[in-house]
Design an enzyme around this catalytic site. Structure first.
Site, PDB file in Angstrom:
ATOM      1  N   SER A 167       0.851  -1.185   0.000  1.00  0.00           N
ATOM      2  CA  SER A 167       0.000   0.000   0.000  1.00  0.00           C
ATOM      3  C   SER A 167       0.886   1.234   0.000  1.00  0.00           C
ATOM      4  O   SER A 167       1.905   1.276   0.696  1.00  0.00           O
ATOM      5  CB  SER A 167      -0.892   0.014   1.235  1.00  0.00           C
ATOM      6  OG  SER A 167      -1.734  -1.115   1.281  1.00  0.00           O
TER       7      SER A 167
ATOM      8  N   THR B 194      -3.711   2.060   2.041  1.00  0.00           N
ATOM      9  CA  THR B 194      -4.017   3.407   1.547  1.00  0.00           C
ATOM     10  C   THR B 194      -5.507   3.689   1.693  1.00  0.00           C
ATOM     11  O   THR B 194      -5.905   4.829   1.939  1.00  0.00           O
ATOM     12  CB  THR B 194      -3.587   3.549   0.085  1.00  0.00           C
ATOM     13  OG1 THR B 194      -2.268   3.023  -0.069  1.00  0.00           O
ATOM     14  CG2 THR B 194      -3.600   5.012  -0.353  1.00  0.00           C
ATOM     15  N   ALA B 195      -6.320   2.658   1.526  1.00  0.00           N
ATOM     16  CA  ALA B 195      -7.763   2.838   1.669  1.00  0.00           C
ATOM     17  C   ALA B 195      -8.104   3.398   3.051  1.00  0.00           C
ATOM     18  O   ALA B 195      -8.913   4.335   3.174  1.00  0.00           O
ATOM     19  CB  ALA B 195      -8.478   1.504   1.442  1.00  0.00           C
TER      20      ALA B 195
ATOM     21  N   HIS C 103     -10.022  -4.388  -3.534  1.00  0.00           N
ATOM     22  CA  HIS C 103      -9.991  -5.500  -4.496  1.00  0.00           C
ATOM     23  C   HIS C 103     -11.356  -5.632  -5.183  1.00  0.00           C
ATOM     24  O   HIS C 103     -12.075  -4.653  -5.365  1.00  0.00           O
ATOM     25  CB  HIS C 103      -9.537  -6.786  -3.810  1.00  0.00           C
ATOM     26  CG  HIS C 103      -8.182  -6.687  -3.179  1.00  0.00           C
ATOM     27  ND1 HIS C 103      -7.138  -5.998  -3.752  1.00  0.00           N
ATOM     28  CD2 HIS C 103      -7.695  -7.184  -2.016  1.00  0.00           C
ATOM     29  CE1 HIS C 103      -6.065  -6.080  -2.971  1.00  0.00           C
ATOM     30  NE2 HIS C 103      -6.374  -6.780  -1.910  1.00  0.00           N
TER      31      HIS C 103
END
Length: 272
Positions: free
Chosen positions: A57, A109-110, A148
């Site tokens: 990430s 990162t989300a 995803h």
């Protein structure tokens, strides 16, 4: 020279490495070993520099910047779309601040961008990414942050989208949202790193030039999704910005990292 490469067990990552895994492109004299793990595990392994090349990430890069350098290709980056927050009913931003949200890891990162969008008072529970939809559907958690292929499959579970972080980021900054990046160990040295980067770039180009063959390989990592959905997902995250970050992609990386709260300054460095 043996190179251990880590990537997530997802169609978009697999698509990028099809050519090397199947011997369809010049390996440059390297011997590649592929290791597949979920992104949170790869983030944790990067803290120990366990792999020569790995997907991580972007939010993890500041924590491993002394051990790894960014590759200028292989990014999972989309413009106007990205991880989504879902619930059994549509919730406003203010309502999301008051509920518990399942997340796929605090180093993703989300999660970093969710924190930017909703502020400091988040109530979160970490869960494996592939369990989040069921936890929300069955009411064991109020909302879930999906990465995803879950970004595409959640409607079949009767869930509602509350927030698209890629859309929020584009409106906030005018930039695409870089989620995953590929990095290489600095210890490989200045002679090996550019050669290795060139070989890996060649694998991405070969996949894009031989899409049907690369997609057949990518489907092996599709966790049961059909070919049309897998093709759509790969198209979202293997694109021109995957070939090369370019000026826009590099600006997006710098903006994400500028807005994060890190213990030390972040050096955004790319091979070559």
């Amino acid at each position: 020279m043996q190179i251990r490469i880590g990537h997530s067990p997802d169609p978009d990552d697999a698509f990028m490495f099809w050519a090397l895994a199947e011997g369809a492109v010049d390996d440059g004299g390297f011997e590649f070993e592929f290791v597949t793990e979920d992104i949170q595990t790869l983030n944790e392994w990067a803290l120990e520099a366990r792999l020569d090349v790995t997907a991580i990430s972007l939010a993890t890069y500041p924590l491993v910047q002394d051990r790894y350098v960014l590759l200028p290709h292989g990014a999972s980056m989309g413009s106007g779309y990205g991880p989504v927050v879902v619930a059994q009913r549509e919730l406003s931003l203010s309502e999301l601040r008051d509920v518990e949200i399942a997340i796929p890891g605090r180093n993703t990162t989300a999660y970093l961008v969710l924190h930017m969008a909703l502020g400091d008072d988040l109530r979160c529970r970490e869960l494996p990414f592939d369990q989040i939809i069921d936890e929300v559907k069955d009411g064991r958690v109020d909302a879930g942050l999906l990465i995803h292929e879950g970004q595409l499959t959640y409607p079949s579970s009767g869930l509602q989208k509350c927030l698209d972080l890629g859309e929020w980021w584009l409106l906030e900054t005018g930039l695409p949202l870089p989620l995953g990046v590929n990095v290489a160990r600095r210890a490989l040295g200045p002679e090996v790193l550019p050669r290795l980067s060139e070989v890996l770039h060649g694998s991405i180009e070969a996949g894009l030039a031989n899409r049907m063959q690369a997609m057949a390989y990518a489907l092996l990592f599709g966790r049961g999704i059909d070919v049309n959905l897998a093709d759509r997902f790969v198209g979202m995250y293997v694109n021109d910005l995957t070939r090369d970050f370019g000026d826009e992609g590099r600006q997006a990386v710098e903006e994400v990292l500028r807005r994060g709260a890190w213990d030390e300054p972040v050096r955004v460095e790319f091979v070559g």
